[in-house]
Design an enzyme around this catalytic site. Sequence first.
Site, PDB file in Angstrom:
ATOM      1  CB  SER A   1       7.960  19.204   5.602  1.00 16.84           C
ATOM      2  OG  SER A   1       9.234  18.894   5.104  1.00 16.84           O
TER       3      SER A   1
ATOM      4  CG  ASP B   1      10.876  12.495   8.816  1.00 17.66           C
ATOM      5  OD1 ASP B   1      11.481  12.387   7.733  1.00 17.66           O
ATOM      6  OD2 ASP B   1      10.225  13.500   9.143  1.00 17.66           O
TER       7      ASP B   1
ATOM      8  CG  HIS C   1       8.725  13.733   5.925  1.00 16.72           C
ATOM      9  ND1 HIS C   1       9.354  14.546   6.847  1.00 16.72           N
ATOM     10  CD2 HIS C   1       8.356  14.555   4.898  1.00 16.72           C
ATOM     11  CE1 HIS C   1       9.370  15.791   6.399  1.00 16.72           C
ATOM     12  NE2 HIS C   1       8.756  15.827   5.228  1.00 16.72           N
TER      13      HIS C   1
END
Length: 465
Positions: free
Chosen positions: A286, A398, A426
């Site tokens: 991320s 995601d 995610h």
Amino acid sequence: MQTRRRLLQTAGVTASFLLAGCSSDEPTATETDTSTETPTDTETASPTPAGPTAVALRDRTRAYVERLVDGEYTTAIEEYEYTDAVTQQLDAATLESVWTTQTEGLGEYVEIATVQSATQQEFLVTDAVVRFTGGRVIIRLVYDDAGRIAGIQFPSAGTYSPPAYADTSAFTAQSLSLDTGDGCTLPAELTLPTGDDSVPGVVLVHGSGPLDMDSTVGPNKPFRDLAMGLASNGVAVLRYGKRTSACNVDPAALSLDATVTDDALTAAATLCEQERVSRTAVVGHSLGGMLVPRLLARDDSLAGGAMLAAPARPLVELIPEQMRYLLSLDGEISDGDERRLASVEETITRIRNGTLDAGERPFGLGGPAYWQELQAYDQVATAGDLDRPLYFLQGERDYQVSVERDFGRWQETTPGRFDAYPSLNHLFVSGEGQSTPNEYFRPSNVAEGVTTDLADWVRGETGGY
């Protein structure tokens, strides 16, 4: 802070005994209020014994949570009645500490999704599911028969179990400490394949929020999964607790580099010093994935970078998109939702214009210096200037990072290896249907294919650096 959390979670001996073993992924209560309107007493099946109705107490819980969301901790203490046992332990400062500890790193508040209730013995238990852009939290209020708050808990979302693909005979785990040079010592763990041969190594770099070395979200520990999976496949892994989790720091006063980059480079240097580690790459998730090009640009000794669910766009573009997605999960965007979205856009405008107030932390991330550095950073352009291998991995379910607008942009602009996984979210955990924050709070593990693909890339494509 840990002591305060334990006090609140066991506030009142009777309440804590009553709720022993009740913490689970889903609330245990049987009556549900999902409305934003005030229900009438006729809607409830049964009142608490000789006290307020279940509907009234669900309304009271909803209003209480709204006080916490708005930061009105003193009001929550003064306007609500508590049992003597709770009153002795709870003040506004303690309540603030507990709430911020439970919600920090979850992003922007979205809504109170549900409030459920059930009568247990002489108590009525209410569970409020509070949604944020990056997850959810359940707050449980226990009321006695007079309607006083007899306990406050944050139920566990389940229990972590190591992945089946972790071969514990194939590696050892060694606890380390990272000295950052400024009085903040970060806990760390080196997961090292067994044997005497040289092995490649990676450092795991977190996403946003005050994450521990396992990158724990609910019952899930994706970084622990990655460490065991990679080490089972011949790759050493160093993971560490993030500064905002491990040290007494003010996140609003930290820059982006002080929050992430500097400590990641310290971890990489520590891994490079290990006798059996032949080369070091970085693996970021991320926000950490977004910063992989920044890390490689700062340290020429790094052999490459893997970017898991890495945004190609600025966060100021992703955050409103995430918020709208979550607000639309119930099938519509209400007038109140539109006002909330407008507030988010107003904050985004101030970030872009550099007019944040000192001490302000938009979306629970960082202060003015953090956002200033983030706004000045172009991860795509930085990646384009690199001469080391890059690997992009993306879950197609995601909702936080877009397959089309982020992963697709990386494919269009940046040389590297690209793998997408249709069923993963995610956290690179498998699921079905539309992805929601609730998935993050069901015990699971990073998909085995992700760990084997990463290991293959580290062993095969970073060897020339």
